[in-house]
Write a protein that holds these residues in place. Structure first.
Motif, PDB file in Angstrom:
ATOM      1  N   UNK A 180     -31.470 -54.362  13.622  1.00  0.00           N
ATOM      2  CA  UNK A 180     -32.492 -53.452  13.092  1.00  0.00           C
ATOM      3  C   UNK A 180     -31.888 -52.078  12.869  1.00  0.00           C
ATOM      4  N   UNK A 181     -31.149 -51.614  13.844  1.00  0.00           N
ATOM      5  CA  UNK A 181     -30.505 -50.301  13.743  1.00  0.00           C
ATOM      6  C   UNK A 181     -29.572 -50.240  12.533  1.00  0.00           C
ATOM      7  N   UNK A 182     -28.742 -51.239  12.373  1.00  0.00           N
ATOM      8  CA  UNK A 182     -27.755 -51.226  11.285  1.00  0.00           C
ATOM      9  C   UNK A 182     -28.415 -51.318   9.916  1.00  0.00           C
ATOM     10  N   UNK A 183     -29.532 -52.039   9.824  1.00  0.00           N
ATOM     11  CA  UNK A 183     -30.239 -52.112   8.541  1.00  0.00           C
ATOM     12  C   UNK A 183     -30.830 -50.755   8.157  1.00  0.00           C
ATOM     13  N   UNK A 184     -31.404 -50.068   9.131  1.00  0.00           N
ATOM     14  CA  UNK A 184     -31.988 -48.752   8.873  1.00  0.00           C
ATOM     15  C   UNK A 184     -30.898 -47.750   8.502  1.00  0.00           C
ATOM     16  N   UNK A 185     -29.803 -47.757   9.235  1.00  0.00           N
ATOM     17  CA  UNK A 185     -28.701 -46.840   8.943  1.00  0.00           C
ATOM     18  C   UNK A 185     -28.127 -47.108   7.551  1.00  0.00           C
ATOM     19  N   UNK A 186     -28.028 -48.386   7.188  1.00  0.00           N
ATOM     20  CA  UNK A 186     -27.525 -48.729   5.859  1.00  0.00           C
ATOM     21  C   UNK A 186     -28.424 -48.203   4.753  1.00  0.00           C
ATOM     22  N   UNK A 187     -29.745 -48.333   4.953  1.00  0.00           N
ATOM     23  CA  UNK A 187     -30.694 -47.843   3.945  1.00  0.00           C
ATOM     24  C   UNK A 187     -30.647 -46.320   3.846  1.00  0.00           C
ATOM     25  N   UNK A 188     -30.545 -45.650   4.987  1.00  0.00           N
ATOM     26  CA  UNK A 188     -30.489 -44.187   4.944  1.00  0.00           C
ATOM     27  C   UNK A 188     -29.193 -43.716   4.296  1.00  0.00           C
ATOM     28  N   UNK A 189     -28.099 -44.390   4.596  1.00  0.00           N
ATOM     29  CA  UNK A 189     -26.813 -44.012   4.009  1.00  0.00           C
ATOM     30  C   UNK A 189     -26.866 -44.106   2.489  1.00  0.00           C
ATOM     31  N   UNK A 190     -27.486 -45.153   1.989  1.00  0.00           N
ATOM     32  CA  UNK A 190     -27.612 -45.324   0.536  1.00  0.00           C
ATOM     33  C   UNK A 190     -28.449 -44.197  -0.064  1.00  0.00           C
ATOM     34  N   UNK A 191     -29.552 -43.850   0.602  1.00  0.00           N
ATOM     35  CA  UNK A 191     -30.378 -42.761   0.113  1.00  0.00           C
ATOM     36  C   UNK A 191     -29.627 -41.439   0.180  1.00  0.00           C
ATOM     37  N   UNK A 192     -28.895 -41.205   1.269  1.00  0.00           N
ATOM     38  CA  UNK A 192     -28.154 -39.960   1.437  1.00  0.00           C
ATOM     39  C   UNK A 192     -27.088 -39.790   0.363  1.00  0.00           C
TER      40      UNK A 192
END
Length: 442
Positions: A180-192
């Motif tokens: 769950x953590x890695x999926x959220x971080x991946x999505x935020x990284x893409x947005x960033x």
């Protein structure tokens, strides 16, 4: 996304003392911002016993049993405690053996985005909290971040906050699931990446339970990075203002009491960028008159040199016409004189922008009349796309054209924050209606 250990480069000031870090917490409603700060203060011994006792007795305690409601350490307004939300910006101060901190706890509700802008304007770092229980995780692998997470990240980019920490909070609600953590971080990284944010570090934690805040969590053995406090202690803070050209907005012209023979005339203010030394040549803006620095005076005595951040009184060899609102600048690298400005603004008033009206513009120590000539476009925080608009309402972020009555000695916000920022003020109510960042000068 930077590896956490790459951030651990603690900086000390010239005296060898621990440096100061200003940071804010940002995110959506109930993401745990106030609780996180309360946990930082509590676990780092940053609160007094009487403060802790007062929080324990609070009638608005929102925890189960005897557990202390740490959010009350920053939510001081009665309305905040009743509703369980942050409304105003709350500042807290604490220190560890390695560093001093000033924390700004900013509101998460969209209605109070303007308060978040206020708190972020002086921050070196921002902690973007993401509540794992609110992020929509699709079975197809999709991840949908909250709008306020995107909005606050956008503001952090506009204000050029140096460090962004993505705190994935409430990991205890998903049994500390690494996936769950890695999926959220991946999505935020893409947005960033679409925003252009670069210095980003992610950390999984639980503010309520204290996991990875000050103490390492046994529940997330898969995470081998630093705790939040270790990360904050290690962030390097480079003050670009020291390397920028000299800028000195005049706050006050000081004269003697009229009974002395010498004609003392000093110009008081704060060195906003660069440095100035006795004998340096400066230019007065907007008049363009040049002069030479004769003396630099402080409460503690004269100086040979002053640098960004110091409040001083400058005496000049030449008699020139200087008033409050003028800017003393490096003679070889002066500011740009503007009568029309292109800027990004965050609209902070409940009343929408009226392009037919005039507003006061406050830039440094100068205040003059201004008129919004046109709205170029509005930024959609979800898609990062800009689209046409004929008006601005509360919390809109837009690029606009402003005409000013008197020229401003300004720089692009990207170059010098102090002379690249301004606010617009309603001439009738005297309320601040917008905060702006100069992007293009014409």
């Amino acid at each position: 996304m930077n590896a956490p250990t790459e951030q651990l480069n603690h900086q000390a000031d010239a005296s060898g003392q621990a440096s100061l870090l200003r940071f804010i917490t940002a995110g959506s409603v109930d993401d745990g911002k106030s609780t996180l700060i309360g946990r930082l203060l509590f676990d780092s011994k940053g609160i007094f016993a009487d403060q802790l006792a007062a929080v324990s007795r609070s009638k608005h305690k929102r925890t189960v049993g005897d557990t202390i409601d740490l959010s009350l350490l920053t939510d001081g307004l009665e309305a905040e405690r009743e509703q369980g939300i942050t409304i105003d910006v709350a500042y807290r101060y604490f220190a560890t053996p390695k560093r001093k901190f000033i924390i700004a706890d900013t509101p998460g509700h969209e209605q109070y985005t303007r308060n978040m802008v206020t708190g972020a304007s002086t921050a070196d770092a921002v902690i973007i909290l993401v509540d794992v229980s609110k992020v929509k995780l699709g079975d197809d692998g999709s991840v949908e971040l909250l709008t306020q997470t995107k909005r606050h990240s956008t503001i952090a980019k506009l204000l050029q906050i140096e460090h962004v920490i993505v705190a994935v909070n409430k990991m205890d609600l998903v049994n500390y699931d690494q996936t769950v953590y890695e999926r959220i971080v991946g999505a935020y990284t893409e947005f960033a990446q679409s925003l252009g944010l670069k210095d980003i570090t992610a950390i999984p934690l639980s503010a309520l339970a204290g996991d990875n805040v000050v103490d390492k969590s046994d529940n997330m053995a898969w995470y081998d990075g630093p705790t939040l406090i270790e990360l904050l202690e290690g962030l390097s803070v480079y003050d670009e203002a020291h390397a920028a050209p000299f800028r000195f907005p005049v706050q006050l012209v000081a004269r003697h009491n009229g009974h002395e023979a010498n004609d003392f005339r000093g110009y008081m203010g704060r060195v906003e960028s660069g440095k100035i030394a006795v004998g340096d040549k400066i230019v007065v803006q907007p008049s363009g008159h040049e002069a030479t620095v004769k003396e630099i005076i402080t409460f503690d005595g004269p100086l040979q040199q002053a640098v960004a951040g110091q409040s001083v009184t400058l005496l000049l060899n030449e008699y020139v016409d200087i008033s409050r609102g003028d800017v003393l600048a490096n003679a070889e690298q002066p500011a740009t004189l503007l009568k029309q400005v292109t800027a990004d603004v965050c609209w902070m008033a409940d009343e929408p922008l009226d392009v037919r009206r005039k507003y006061w513009i406050k830039h440094g120590t100068r205040q003059t009349m201004a008129k919004v000539k046109s709205i170029d476009d509005i930024l959609d925080v979800n898609t990062q796309q800009r689209h046409a608009a004929d008006g601005l309402k509360l919390n809109d972020i837009a690029r606009i054209q402003i005409a000013v009555q008197q020229p401003l000695a300004a720089d692009a916000y990207a170059d010098i924050r102090a002379t690249g920022a301004f606010i617009l003020i309603d001439e009738v109510t005297h309320q601040t209606v917008a905060a702006g960042m100069i992007r293009i000068a014409e």
